[in-house]
Design a protein around this motif. Structure first.
Motif, PDB file in Angstrom:
ATOM      1  N   THR A 362     -11.203 -29.378  17.945  1.00 49.00           N
ATOM      2  CA  THR A 362     -10.100 -28.835  18.460  1.00 49.00           C
ATOM      3  C   THR A 362      -9.227 -27.717  17.785  1.00 49.00           C
ATOM      4  OG1 THR A 362      -8.310 -29.624  17.942  1.00 49.00           O
ATOM      5  CG2 THR A 362      -9.754 -31.066  19.860  1.00 49.00           C
ATOM      6  N   PRO A 363      -8.797 -26.913  19.305  1.00 47.59           N
ATOM      7  CA  PRO A 363      -7.829 -25.740  18.344  1.00 47.59           C
ATOM      8  C   PRO A 363      -6.158 -26.186  17.609  1.00 47.59           C
ATOM      9  CG  PRO A 363      -8.613 -24.892  21.283  1.00 47.59           C
ATOM     10  CD  PRO A 363      -9.133 -26.660  20.952  1.00 47.59           C
ATOM     11  N   ALA A 364      -5.671 -27.241  18.397  1.00 48.53           N
ATOM     12  CA  ALA A 364      -5.015 -28.043  17.869  1.00 48.53           C
ATOM     13  C   ALA A 364      -5.155 -27.954  15.692  1.00 48.53           C
ATOM     14  CB  ALA A 364      -4.483 -29.309  18.208  1.00 48.53           C
ATOM     15  N   ARG A 365      -5.996 -29.105  16.006  1.00 47.27           N
ATOM     16  CA  ARG A 365      -6.313 -29.260  14.930  1.00 47.27           C
ATOM     17  C   ARG A 365      -6.750 -27.666  14.057  1.00 47.27           C
ATOM     18  NH1 ARG A 365     -10.317 -34.926  15.512  1.00 47.27           N
ATOM     19  NH2 ARG A 365      -9.157 -36.065  16.110  1.00 47.27           N
ATOM     20  N   ALA A 366      -7.747 -26.492  14.476  1.00 48.25           N
ATOM     21  CA  ALA A 366      -8.488 -25.532  14.062  1.00 48.25           C
ATOM     22  C   ALA A 366      -6.766 -25.149  13.384  1.00 48.25           C
ATOM     23  CB  ALA A 366      -8.514 -24.679  14.804  1.00 48.25           C
ATOM     24  N   GLU A 388     -12.740 -30.431   1.463  1.00 45.98           N
ATOM     25  CA  GLU A 388     -13.658 -32.277  -0.242  1.00 45.98           C
ATOM     26  C   GLU A 388     -14.227 -31.861   1.527  1.00 45.98           C
ATOM     27  OE1 GLU A 388     -10.700 -34.421  -1.560  1.00 45.98           O
ATOM     28  OE2 GLU A 388      -9.785 -33.087  -3.123  1.00 45.98           O
ATOM     29  N   SER A 389     -14.027 -32.495   2.742  1.00 50.91           N
ATOM     30  CA  SER A 389     -14.675 -33.710   3.304  1.00 50.91           C
ATOM     31  C   SER A 389     -14.063 -33.329   4.369  1.00 50.91           C
ATOM     32  CB  SER A 389     -15.466 -34.795   2.880  1.00 50.91           C
ATOM     33  OG  SER A 389     -16.164 -35.245   4.068  1.00 50.91           O
ATOM     34  N   ALA A 390     -14.954 -33.256   5.829  1.00 50.31           N
ATOM     35  CA  ALA A 390     -13.967 -33.338   7.225  1.00 50.31           C
ATOM     36  C   ALA A 390     -13.707 -34.604   7.679  1.00 50.31           C
ATOM     37  CB  ALA A 390     -14.971 -32.179   8.175  1.00 50.31           C
ATOM     38  N   GLY A 391     -13.827 -35.596   6.380  1.00 48.83           N
ATOM     39  CA  GLY A 391     -13.741 -37.014   7.416  1.00 48.83           C
ATOM     40  C   GLY A 391     -12.280 -37.285   6.461  1.00 48.83           C
ATOM     41  N   ASP A 392     -11.853 -37.079   5.242  1.00 51.08           N
ATOM     42  CA  ASP A 392     -10.808 -36.849   4.934  1.00 51.08           C
ATOM     43  C   ASP A 392      -9.394 -36.760   5.562  1.00 51.08           C
ATOM     44  OD1 ASP A 392     -12.385 -37.583   2.348  1.00 51.08           O
ATOM     45  OD2 ASP A 392     -12.225 -35.701   1.624  1.00 51.08           O
ATOM     46  N   TRP A 395      -6.153 -37.952  11.024  1.00 55.11           N
ATOM     47  CA  TRP A 395      -5.760 -37.186  12.425  1.00 55.11           C
ATOM     48  C   TRP A 395      -4.939 -38.520  13.664  1.00 55.11           C
ATOM     49  CZ3 TRP A 395      -4.979 -32.321  12.390  1.00 55.11           C
ATOM     50  CH2 TRP A 395      -5.896 -31.853  11.768  1.00 55.11           C
ATOM     51  N   GLY A 396      -4.330 -39.364  12.815  1.00 50.89           N
ATOM     52  CA  GLY A 396      -3.918 -40.605  13.823  1.00 50.89           C
ATOM     53  C   GLY A 396      -2.712 -39.571  14.223  1.00 50.89           C
ATOM     54  N   HIS A 397      -2.470 -40.815  15.257  1.00 46.82           N
ATOM     55  CA  HIS A 397      -0.437 -40.401  15.327  1.00 46.82           C
ATOM     56  C   HIS A 397      -0.720 -38.758  15.991  1.00 46.82           C
ATOM     57  CE1 HIS A 397       0.296 -44.496  13.610  1.00 46.82           C
ATOM     58  NE2 HIS A 397      -0.014 -43.672  12.299  1.00 46.82           N
ATOM     59  N   ARG A 398      -1.614 -39.224  17.319  1.00 47.74           N
ATOM     60  CA  ARG A 398      -1.089 -37.619  18.303  1.00 47.74           C
ATOM     61  C   ARG A 398      -0.917 -36.554  16.822  1.00 47.74           C
ATOM     62  NH1 ARG A 398       1.296 -36.053  21.359  1.00 47.74           N
ATOM     63  NH2 ARG A 398       0.074 -34.889  22.085  1.00 47.74           N
ATOM     64  N   ARG A 399      -1.113 -36.183  14.810  1.00 43.00           N
ATOM     65  CA  ARG A 399      -0.719 -35.100  14.130  1.00 43.00           C
ATOM     66  C   ARG A 399      -0.998 -34.281  14.410  1.00 43.00           C
ATOM     67  NH1 ARG A 399      -2.942 -35.337   7.411  1.00 43.00           N
ATOM     68  NH2 ARG A 399      -0.988 -34.362   7.324  1.00 43.00           N
ATOM     69  N   ALA A 400      -1.926 -33.717  14.658  1.00 49.08           N
ATOM     70  CA  ALA A 400      -2.561 -32.112  15.499  1.00 49.08           C
ATOM     71  C   ALA A 400      -1.337 -32.043  16.827  1.00 49.08           C
ATOM     72  CB  ALA A 400      -3.991 -32.103  15.277  1.00 49.08           C
ATOM     73  N   GLU A 401      -1.853 -33.152  17.352  1.00 47.05           N
ATOM     74  CA  GLU A 401      -1.441 -32.173  19.250  1.00 47.05           C
ATOM     75  C   GLU A 401       0.230 -32.066  18.468  1.00 47.05           C
ATOM     76  OE1 GLU A 401      -4.349 -34.968  19.470  1.00 47.05           O
ATOM     77  OE2 GLU A 401      -3.386 -35.111  18.323  1.00 47.05           O
ATOM     78  N   ARG A 402       1.177 -33.031  18.000  1.00 46.83           N
ATOM     79  CA  ARG A 402       2.349 -32.724  17.629  1.00 46.83           C
ATOM     80  C   ARG A 402       2.120 -31.463  16.688  1.00 46.83           C
ATOM     81  NH1 ARG A 402       3.847 -38.286  14.946  1.00 46.83           N
ATOM     82  NH2 ARG A 402       5.814 -37.680  14.433  1.00 46.83           N
ATOM     83  N   MET A 403       1.074 -31.359  15.444  1.00 48.14           N
ATOM     84  CA  MET A 403       1.888 -29.561  14.965  1.00 48.14           C
ATOM     85  C   MET A 403       1.533 -28.722  16.344  1.00 48.14           C
ATOM     86  SD  MET A 403       2.980 -30.032  12.301  1.00 48.14           S
ATOM     87  CE  MET A 403       2.492 -28.532  11.717  1.00 48.14           C
TER      88      MET A 403
END
Length: 418
Positions: A362-366, A388-392, A395-403
């Motif tokens: 998503t744009p937020a995660r990027a 290292e890996s996308a799985g590492d 993104w819980g607790h709306r981390r990306a959305e809050r940032m």
């Protein structure tokens, strides 16, 4: 036999004259409205003299009513014909909703003219005094009968009165044109623009599927495919601009950075070839994921297309200046295939040319990954950014959305979640 000037006598055809007068009047009324239209201008458009007009119509008001009545008849006859076809085509009755728009609101001038006429009627007007009332009622009854037939065949749920359904679909067809300023304020596009018409028709088709019970199985991807190529929803342009401005405020964009979003399975939306700092209100450039690049799109966008094709999970890409402390990967700068292979399932690749490629769902995660990669510690940056890996990445607790909310605070287009 010829006249004094040697020309053949003019053949008088009253029916044809009336037809060309109505055509000329339609053009004049839709261009200037009732108040601004002039009979002599109608005569010029029709190629007749003013006297000929008054031989057929006693006044401008009578001509106006005739124009509307003639156009209403032709449009509703077409609507009836196509409704019959949808009833006979099993599983396609959902298309009746966008059909109303295509037939009854195909012209902004016509839609606004209808709105003016309807609103100008007295509140206590009798049915007999409404223009073309008998002809219009006969057409409407035939359309209501077709809705009854569709309900009998199971295409429509019980409990929807056909007369009210006819009113609702007619309103949906033309309302954005009736309230053009409101449409512009809400969507950012005028109702006559190809972008709005394509979105509105796709929305009406989705509404039609809901109306018939959602049995047609139209997914969001299929609805997006119904929108003509080169048309992208305005909210994606807004998200792209917000992402671009946030990258620049974070000091990551530089003069040559860019970002893009996946629009659907066939196209992406890319920032125009300007520094992200000056993107302003510019819309993004719609780029197909295969085939030649459109005019005005820089060759560097080939990389974005290659990533989107190889990574269906990627919804946003940022190309930024490589943050200090992150070592460059050893790979050719201009080999898109090699970079995509090197990227694998990771989220960040630092290139030898001083730029880094950040990808995310998503744009937020990027945006978050790009900013986290700028931390002083290269080790921490690699871990946070998913090098290292996308799985590492957690993104819980709306981390990306809050940032995203934090990093875009104060943006002129903020206020809506991504």
């Amino acid at each position: 036999m010829k006249d004094a000037n040697g020309r053949p006598p003019r053949v008088r055809d009253a029916a044809r004259t009336r037809t060309v007068i109505l055509e000329g009047a339609m053009a004049e009324f839709t261009a200037k409205g009732f108040a601004g239209a002039r009979i002599d201008a109608v005569a010029d458009r029709a190629g007749v003299n003013v006297r000929a007009i008054y031989q057929h119509f006693e006044s401008k008001a009578a001509l106006f009513d005739a124009v509307l009545g003639d156009s209403v008849r032709r449009r509703h006859e077409r609507l009836l014909s196509e409704m019959v076809g949808l009833i006979d085509a099993n599983g396609r009755f959902a298309e009746v909703v966008p059909l109303f728009r295509r037939v009854l609101a195909d012209s902004p001038g016509w839609a606004r003219l209808m709105a003016w006429k309807e609103l100008s009627e007295d509140l206590d007007v009798d049915v007999a005094d409404i223009y073309s009332s008998a002809d219009r009622q006969a057409l409407y009854r035939r359309e209501m009968a077709l809705f009854d037939a569709a309900r009998d065949r199971g295409y429509l749920p019980p409990g929807l009165d056909s007369d009210l359904l006819l009113l609702a679909l007619t309103a949906l067809a033309a309302f954005p044109w009736f309230v053009r300023p409101l449409t512009l304020l809400v969507t950012g596009h005028p109702p006559e623009s190809p972008a709005f018409v394509a979105r509105w028709d796709a929305f009406l088709l989705a509404l039609g599927n809901a109306l018939v019970g959602g049995t047609c199985g139209t997914s969001a991807v299929e609805l997006a495919a119904a929108v003509p190529g080169g048309v992208v929803a305005p909210h994606l342009h807004r998200e792209l601009r917000m992402l671009a401005r946030a990258l620049d405020r974070a000091g990551l964009a530089g003069p040559y950075g860019h970002c893009s979003l996946r629009a659907d399975g066939e196209q992406a939306l890319v920032t125009p070839p300007h520094p992200l700092r000056v993107i302003g209100s510019r819309d993004g450039l719609v780029v197909p994921l295969s085939g030649p690049l459109p005019a005005g799109v820089l060759p560097e966008v080939r990389l974005d297309r290659a990533v989107y094709r190889a990574r269906p999970d990627v919804g946003a890409i940022c190309v930024i200046e490589t943050p200090a402390g992150i070592p460059a990967d050893d790979l050719p700068c201009d080999d898109d295939a090699a970079l995509v292979a090197h990227l694998g399932t990771r989220n960040v690749v630092a290139r030898p040319d001083g730029t880094a490629v950040v990808v995310a769902e998503t744009p937020a995660r990027a945006l978050v990954l790009a900013v986290f990669s700028a931390k002083e510690s290269a080790k921490e940056s690699a871990k946070e950014s998913g090098k290292e890996s996308a799985g590492d990445v957690d993104w819980g607790h709306r981390r990306a959305e809050r940032m995203w909310e934090y990093l875009t605070a104060g943006d002129p287009e903020s206020g809506e979640p991504v």
